[in-house]
Design an enzyme around this catalytic site. Structure first.
Site, PDB file in Angstrom:
ATOM      1  N   LYS A  23      53.488  67.149  23.760  1.00  0.00           N
ATOM      2  CA  LYS A  23      52.056  67.216  24.058  1.00  0.00           C
ATOM      3  C   LYS A  23      51.231  67.201  22.772  1.00  0.00           C
ATOM      4  O   LYS A  23      50.261  66.444  22.658  1.00  0.00           O
ATOM      5  CB  LYS A  23      51.787  68.494  24.873  1.00  0.00           C
ATOM      6  CG  LYS A  23      50.354  68.650  25.343  1.00  0.00           C
ATOM      7  CD  LYS A  23      50.284  69.484  26.603  1.00  0.00           C
ATOM      8  CE  LYS A  23      50.519  70.956  26.386  1.00  0.00           C
ATOM      9  NZ  LYS A  23      49.371  71.641  25.768  1.00  0.00           N
ATOM     10  N   SER A  24      51.622  68.019  21.806  1.00  0.00           N
ATOM     11  CA  SER A  24      50.848  68.092  20.558  1.00  0.00           C
ATOM     12  C   SER A  24      50.807  66.739  19.861  1.00  0.00           C
ATOM     13  O   SER A  24      49.766  66.301  19.353  1.00  0.00           O
ATOM     14  CB  SER A  24      51.471  69.115  19.610  1.00  0.00           C
ATOM     15  OG  SER A  24      51.363  70.406  20.146  1.00  0.00           O
ATOM     16  N   ARG A  28      47.530  63.973  19.209  1.00  0.00           N
ATOM     17  CA  ARG A  28      47.181  63.532  17.842  1.00  0.00           C
ATOM     18  C   ARG A  28      47.329  62.027  17.682  1.00  0.00           C
ATOM     19  O   ARG A  28      46.619  61.407  16.885  1.00  0.00           O
ATOM     20  CB  ARG A  28      48.051  64.297  16.836  1.00  0.00           C
ATOM     21  CG  ARG A  28      47.621  65.788  16.696  1.00  0.00           C
ATOM     22  CD  ARG A  28      48.762  66.627  16.162  1.00  0.00           C
ATOM     23  NE  ARG A  28      48.383  68.002  15.820  1.00  0.00           N
ATOM     24  CZ  ARG A  28      48.288  69.017  16.691  1.00  0.00           C
ATOM     25  NH1 ARG A  28      48.503  68.805  17.977  1.00  0.00           N
ATOM     26  NH2 ARG A  28      47.970  70.239  16.283  1.00  0.00           N
ATOM     27  N   GLY A  96      43.096  73.084  25.712  1.00  0.00           N
ATOM     28  CA  GLY A  96      42.543  73.715  24.516  1.00  0.00           C
ATOM     29  C   GLY A  96      42.701  72.830  23.296  1.00  0.00           C
ATOM     30  O   GLY A  96      41.830  72.790  22.414  1.00  0.00           O
ATOM     31  N   SER A 169      47.007  79.621  13.803  1.00  0.00           N
ATOM     32  CA  SER A 169      46.654  78.678  14.863  1.00  0.00           C
ATOM     33  C   SER A 169      46.654  77.248  14.338  1.00  0.00           C
ATOM     34  O   SER A 169      45.851  76.888  13.475  1.00  0.00           O
ATOM     35  CB  SER A 169      45.268  79.002  15.436  1.00  0.00           C
ATOM     36  OG  SER A 169      44.828  77.908  16.229  1.00  0.00           O
ATOM     37  N   ASP A 317      54.570  78.862  22.212  1.00  0.00           N
ATOM     38  CA  ASP A 317      54.424  78.454  23.615  1.00  0.00           C
ATOM     39  C   ASP A 317      55.655  78.787  24.451  1.00  0.00           C
ATOM     40  O   ASP A 317      55.668  78.553  25.661  1.00  0.00           O
ATOM     41  CB  ASP A 317      54.158  76.945  23.698  1.00  0.00           C
ATOM     42  CG  ASP A 317      52.767  76.596  23.212  1.00  0.00           C
ATOM     43  OD1 ASP A 317      51.890  77.488  23.197  1.00  0.00           O
ATOM     44  OD2 ASP A 317      52.543  75.426  22.830  1.00  0.00           O
ATOM     45  N   LYS A 344      46.055  82.350  25.647  1.00  0.00           N
ATOM     46  CA  LYS A 344      46.576  81.016  26.001  1.00  0.00           C
ATOM     47  C   LYS A 344      45.988  80.606  27.356  1.00  0.00           C
ATOM     48  O   LYS A 344      44.965  81.130  27.762  1.00  0.00           O
ATOM     49  CB  LYS A 344      48.107  81.042  26.008  1.00  0.00           C
ATOM     50  CG  LYS A 344      48.710  81.321  24.634  1.00  0.00           C
ATOM     51  CD  LYS A 344      48.410  80.183  23.668  1.00  0.00           C
ATOM     52  CE  LYS A 344      48.957  80.449  22.290  1.00  0.00           C
ATOM     53  NZ  LYS A 344      48.515  79.440  21.328  1.00  0.00           N
ATOM     54  N   ARG A 348      49.219  85.599  28.693  1.00  0.00           N
ATOM     55  CA  ARG A 348      50.646  85.445  29.010  1.00  0.00           C
ATOM     56  C   ARG A 348      51.433  86.747  28.898  1.00  0.00           C
ATOM     57  O   ARG A 348      52.539  86.841  29.444  1.00  0.00           O
ATOM     58  CB  ARG A 348      51.275  84.341  28.134  1.00  0.00           C
ATOM     59  CG  ARG A 348      50.810  82.977  28.573  1.00  0.00           C
ATOM     60  CD  ARG A 348      51.434  81.840  27.801  1.00  0.00           C
ATOM     61  NE  ARG A 348      51.042  80.577  28.411  1.00  0.00           N
ATOM     62  CZ  ARG A 348      51.070  79.398  27.797  1.00  0.00           C
ATOM     63  NH1 ARG A 348      51.491  79.311  26.551  1.00  0.00           N
ATOM     64  NH2 ARG A 348      50.691  78.303  28.426  1.00  0.00           N
TER      65      ARG A 348
HETATM   66  C1  S3P Z   1      48.864  73.512  19.749  1.00  0.00           C
HETATM   67  C2  S3P Z   1      48.822  74.702  19.078  1.00  0.00           C
HETATM   68  C3  S3P Z   1      49.103  76.003  19.713  1.00  0.00           C
HETATM   69  C4  S3P Z   1      49.819  75.839  21.035  1.00  0.00           C
HETATM   70  C5  S3P Z   1      49.216  74.776  21.896  1.00  0.00           C
HETATM   71  C6  S3P Z   1      49.227  73.429  21.187  1.00  0.00           C
HETATM   72  C7  S3P Z   1      48.569  72.264  19.020  1.00  0.00           C
HETATM   73  O1  S3P Z   1      47.871  76.672  19.950  1.00  0.00           O
HETATM   74  O2  S3P Z   1      49.808  77.073  21.743  1.00  0.00           O
HETATM   75  O3  S3P Z   1      49.930  74.653  23.116  1.00  0.00           O
HETATM   76  O4  S3P Z   1      48.847  71.164  19.545  1.00  0.00           O
HETATM   77  O5  S3P Z   1      48.054  72.354  17.896  1.00  0.00           O
HETATM   78  P1  S3P Z   1      47.183  77.651  18.862  1.00  0.00           P
HETATM   79  O6  S3P Z   1      46.763  76.822  17.733  1.00  0.00           O
HETATM   80  O7  S3P Z   1      46.017  78.258  19.603  1.00  0.00           O
HETATM   81  O8  S3P Z   1      48.233  78.651  18.520  1.00  0.00           O
END
Ligand code: S3P
Length: 434
Positions: A23-24, A28, A96, A169, A317, A344, A348
């Site tokens: 996902k991350s 990007r 988020g 973060s 996560d 989150k 959680r």
């Molecule tokens: C993410 C960073 C994390 C993670 C989220 C995805 C990202 O969040 O929990 O699922 O893609 O950079 P935080 O930056 O709030 O820790």
């Protein structure tokens, strides 16, 4: 109408499966592809709702994006200054990552944009991005107590800053680095702990290497991005549910193919191994700067541990699933230093503790973690609070429950893991939907 999971106990997880794309990295790939010069080709893209929210946002800003079609996406980059003002509010859905990274990327574009989201996202903290962006002279408003919608006012050029993150973060780090691409010099972010470095790695794949000195990461506002080809690995966070399921269910023997094992994401493997899990990494390779391997997991009795705090941000996560591993372990598992879990997609710590207690697991939530005494547990009805990872974690918990588990409100599983129920069923989980 919501989706519910019904899972009968018993069975084991076997075979070879490929979980959906990371996902991350998927988020990007669209973001950097959009502001790069040229055409970026992506494969293995996560066709989940969160990544689609990012894709729709860039389409609304005039970027031509083909796909997704079986994980293939083509992004026609418009260059750093080529985005157009969207005609409507941008809806980030449940994501988020979309909202926080876009806040940085859009702060210096010179046009107005409003970022909103679903009921869950509207409760999540955004001051953590708005505060540093304001220091960069972005003009950005949040709602009361720092919640979305975020309103970004037109500013053409941002000011470079040197900023120490108050929390670990990757989203906040990435928001500042992306804003730094539009600043008048070198922007530096200092991390209190190492977090996922996909933004840094992907900038390099797009032809610009940020300077990384320990926990200090810097980008120059003059950076130019060139289109590239991206092969997105399978998401270790999605693979986690199967790693935990296979570790707790006797007879399990499963291989998860081509999973990203970036050292800033592999905390779950380290934690499960410390608990006694039987996990092997096979066929290790590197794709676009990201390490990848097949993960082979066999059932093994687990032991409770005090989870080392230095692993928390590398597995942030994965704790909902790790709590299920702890409930199945011999002895006590203690998690500390994980207060970020409270902000989150749900709280959680509280939501997992409530669910575990309701099926008879001795779980005590603490402000920054949880204490779990492993042992036998029964079935029951679990409220997921619309949190995808809570839903998938309790689905796996059913493997060793004495009775059925029903998980309510599972529609958001599609944000990160479309087709979870079908894939889990193929692997041996006795799951059905209603
Ligand atoms: C993410 C960073 C994390 C993670 C989220 C995805 C990202 O969040 O929990 O699922 O893609 O950079 P935080 O930056 O709030 O820790």
């Amino acid at each position: 109408m919501g989706v519910n999971f019904h899972i009968s106990p018993g069975g084991s997880l076997t075979g070879r499966i490929r979980v959906p794309g990371d996902k991350s990295i998927s988020h990007r790939s669209i973001m950097l592809g959009a502001i790069a010069e040229g055409v970026t080709k992506i494969s293995g893209f996560l066709e989940g709702e969160d990544a689609l929210s990012t894709m729709n946002a860039f389409r609304a800003m005039g970027v031509v994006i083909e796909g997704p079609h079986h994980g293939h996406v083509v992004v026609h980059g418009v260059g750093k200054r080529g985005l157009k003002a969207p005609q409507t509010i941008i809806d980030c859905g449940n994501s988020g990552t979309t909202m926080r990274l876009l806040s940085g990327l859009l702060a210096g574009q010179g046009f107005a944009v409003t970022l909103t989201g679903d009921d869950t996202l509207l409760k999540r903290p955004m001051a953590r991005v708005a505060t540093p962006l304001k220091l960069m002279e972005a003009h950005i408003d949040t709602q009361e107590s720092g919640r979305p919608p975020l309103i970004i006012h037109p500013v053409n050029q941002l000011k470079a800053i040197d900023y120490t993150l108050p929390m670990a973060s990757a989203q906040v780090k990435s928001a500042i680095l992306l804003a730094g691409l539009y600043a008048d010099g070198v922007t530096t972010v200092v991390e209190p702990e190492i977090t996922r470095d996909h933004t840094e790695k992907m900038l390099e794949a797009f032809g610009y290497k940020p300077e990384v000195l320990g926990n200090r990461i810097s980008v120059d506002g003059s950076a130019v991005l060139k289109a590239t080809t991206i092969d997105v690995p399978a998401d270790i966070s999605s693979a986690t549910f199967f790693m935990v399921g296979a570790s707790i269910a006797p007879g399990s023997n499963i291989t998860l193919e081509k999973v990203g094992i970036n050292p800033t994401r592999d905390g779950v493997i380290k934690i499960l191994r410390l608990m006694g899990a039987d996990i092997e990494l096979l066929n290790e390779s590197s794709v676009g700067g990201e390490k990848v391997a097949d993960i082979h997991v066999k059932y093994a009795p687990l032991q409770g541990i005090h989870i080392p705090e230095e692993l928390v941000s590398l597995a942030i996560d994965e704790f909902p699933a790790l709590f299920i591993a702890a409930a199945n372990a011999n002895g006590t598992t203690i998690l500390t230093g994980a207060e970020e879990l409270r902000v989150k997609e749900s709280d959680r710590i509280q939501v997992m503790a409530t669910g575990l207690l309701s099926i008879g697991v001795k779980a005590t939530p603490t402000p920054d973690g949880m204490i779990i005494h492993g042992g036998a547990y029964h079935g029951g009805v679990i409220q997921s609070h619309g949190d995808h990872r809570i839903a998938m974690s309790f689905a796996m918990a059913a493997l060793t429950a004495s009775d059925d588990i029903t998980v309510i409100d599972c529609q958001n599983v599609a944000t990160s893991f479309p087709g979870f129920d079908q894939l889990a069923k193929t692997a041996g989980l006795k799951i059905s939907l209603s």
